[in-house]
Design an enzyme around this catalytic site. Structure first.
Site, PDB file in Angstrom:
ATOM      1  N   ALA A  29       0.850  -1.193   0.000  1.00 53.14           N
ATOM      2  CA  ALA A  29       0.000   0.000   0.000  1.00 53.14           C
ATOM      3  C   ALA A  29       0.885   1.243   0.000  1.00 53.14           C
ATOM      4  O   ALA A  29       2.084   1.160  -0.279  1.00 53.14           O
ATOM      5  CB  ALA A  29      -0.944  -0.020   1.190  1.00 53.14           C
ATOM      6  N   ASN A  30       0.329   2.393   0.300  1.00 53.72           N
ATOM      7  CA  ASN A  30       1.116   3.630   0.339  1.00 53.72           C
ATOM      8  C   ASN A  30       0.550   4.562   1.404  1.00 53.72           C
ATOM      9  O   ASN A  30      -0.428   4.239   2.064  1.00 53.72           O
ATOM     10  CB  ASN A  30       1.130   4.282  -1.045  1.00 53.72           C
ATOM     11  CG  ASN A  30      -0.264   4.666  -1.496  1.00 53.72           C
ATOM     12  OD1 ASN A  30      -0.884   5.576  -0.952  1.00 53.72           O
ATOM     13  ND2 ASN A  30      -0.784   3.948  -2.481  1.00 53.72           N
ATOM     14  N   ARG A  31       1.166   5.734   1.549  1.00 52.46           N
ATOM     15  CA  ARG A  31       0.867   6.614   2.677  1.00 52.46           C
ATOM     16  C   ARG A  31      -0.330   7.544   2.478  1.00 52.46           C
ATOM     17  O   ARG A  31      -0.543   8.444   3.275  1.00 52.46           O
ATOM     18  CB  ARG A  31       2.083   7.480   2.997  1.00 52.46           C
ATOM     19  CG  ARG A  31       3.266   6.712   3.511  1.00 52.46           C
ATOM     20  CD  ARG A  31       4.365   7.673   3.906  1.00 52.46           C
ATOM     21  NE  ARG A  31       5.630   6.995   4.098  1.00 52.46           N
ATOM     22  CZ  ARG A  31       5.959   6.324   5.196  1.00 52.46           C
ATOM     23  NH1 ARG A  31       5.104   6.249   6.209  1.00 52.46           N
ATOM     24  NH2 ARG A  31       7.118   5.728   5.283  1.00 52.46           N
ATOM     25  N   SER A  32      -1.096   7.388   1.416  1.00 52.94           N
ATOM     26  CA  SER A  32      -2.221   8.306   1.191  1.00 52.94           C
ATOM     27  C   SER A  32      -3.232   8.213   2.337  1.00 52.94           C
ATOM     28  O   SER A  32      -3.651   7.126   2.726  1.00 52.94           O
ATOM     29  CB  SER A  32      -2.914   7.953  -0.126  1.00 52.94           C
ATOM     30  OG  SER A  32      -4.122   8.670  -0.230  1.00 52.94           O
TER      31      SER A  32
ATOM     32  N   ALA B 247      -4.282   7.586  -4.586  1.00 54.32           N
ATOM     33  CA  ALA B 247      -2.898   7.166  -4.805  1.00 54.32           C
ATOM     34  C   ALA B 247      -2.955   5.689  -5.179  1.00 54.32           C
ATOM     35  O   ALA B 247      -2.853   4.803  -4.331  1.00 54.32           O
ATOM     36  CB  ALA B 247      -2.076   7.388  -3.546  1.00 54.32           C
TER      37      ALA B 247
END
Ligand code: CTP
Ligand code: CA
Length: 227
Positions: A33-36, A99
């Site tokens: 996943a990512n930091r959005s 994102a």
């Protein structure tokens, strides 16, 4: 409140907003996943609804609450996000603030990956995800929204990369923002953005994500001839 909302300048306008990260499963218990945080996308969905638009927010997993006064569709992966957006077209305006993971896991395991003493670490093979913004921008006929807005989150060469995205993706506007460390954009409440379109660049001063959302909703209303 209902009647007030439906009387706004965007009354009768159908909008779809993507927000948050996507999750790409490695196995049943692990993901990429990512930091959005979803803050900017959610705020845009709310701001469009506040102007009377009929909004569908398609969101990846976030920890912030669902906005009220609009439809929320929860998804996990990029493919699910694309399918959710597609199935809700046509729309007058689509804002892609999510994102989206650029790659998904090609060798996803159906059971939890187990480690065995002496075994080498597993290799995660990646394969490209569909590009939601590009798919919507390049849709043909009545499925092509009047206005498609994308974001460009960059850590370097902001304007160069944003201009390249505007050209490459076929969207109408790119909202460019600097997400390099220290700007506090990812997860934070403030944002400094530049709106690029075929006429040039409009740079906005640093402001809260809610205010960015309000200004963007107003700009959208103007572009659709509704303000
Ligand atoms: N986007 C999308 N689907 C993807 C990737 C990106 O809809 N699979 C959208 C994002 O929501 C954003 C815009 O495209 O509106 C730009 O995303 P970004 O990650 O900055 O651009 P990429 O084209 O993926 O390029 P890169 O990550 O290499 O900078
Ligand atoms: Ca990307």
């Amino acid at each position: 409140i209902e009647s007030q909302l439906s009387d706004g300048p965007l009354k009768g306008v159908k909008a779809i907003v993507t927000s948050g990260p996507t999750r790409e499963a490695i196995d049943p218990v692990r993901f990429i996943a990512n930091r959005s945080s979803g803050k900017q996308g959610h705020a845009i969905a709310s701001a469009l609804a506040a102007l009377g638009a009929e909004v569908t927010l398609v969101s990846g997993p976030v920890s912030i609450p669902d906005p009220t006064g609009l439809a929320v569709v929860k998804v996990e992966s990029a493919v699910q996000m694309l399918n959710a957006v597609r199935s809700r077209l046509p729309a007058h305006v689509v804002v892609c603030a999510a994102a989206v993971a650029d790659w998904t896991v090609a060798n996803r395991a159906t059971e939890k990956r187990k480690k065995k003493v002496g075994d080498p670490p597993p290799t995660i093979e990646l394969t490209p995800n569909p590009d939601i913004l590009m798919t919507v921008s390049k849709a043909e006929g009545p499925l092509r929204p009047t206005l498609v807005v994308g974001f460009a989150a960059e850590t370097e060469k902001l304007m160069e990369h944003a201009a390249d995205k505007l050209a490459r993706k076929g969207c109408d506007w790119i909202v460019a923002n600097d997400v390099s460390e220290g700007t506090g954009t990812f997860g934070g409440d403030a944002n400094t953005v530049h709106v690029l379109d075929s006429d040039g660049v409009e740079s906005w001063p640093a402001m809260g994500k809610e205010e960015v959302a309000r200004k963007l909703a107003e700009r959208i209303a103007k572009a659709l001839g509704k303000a």
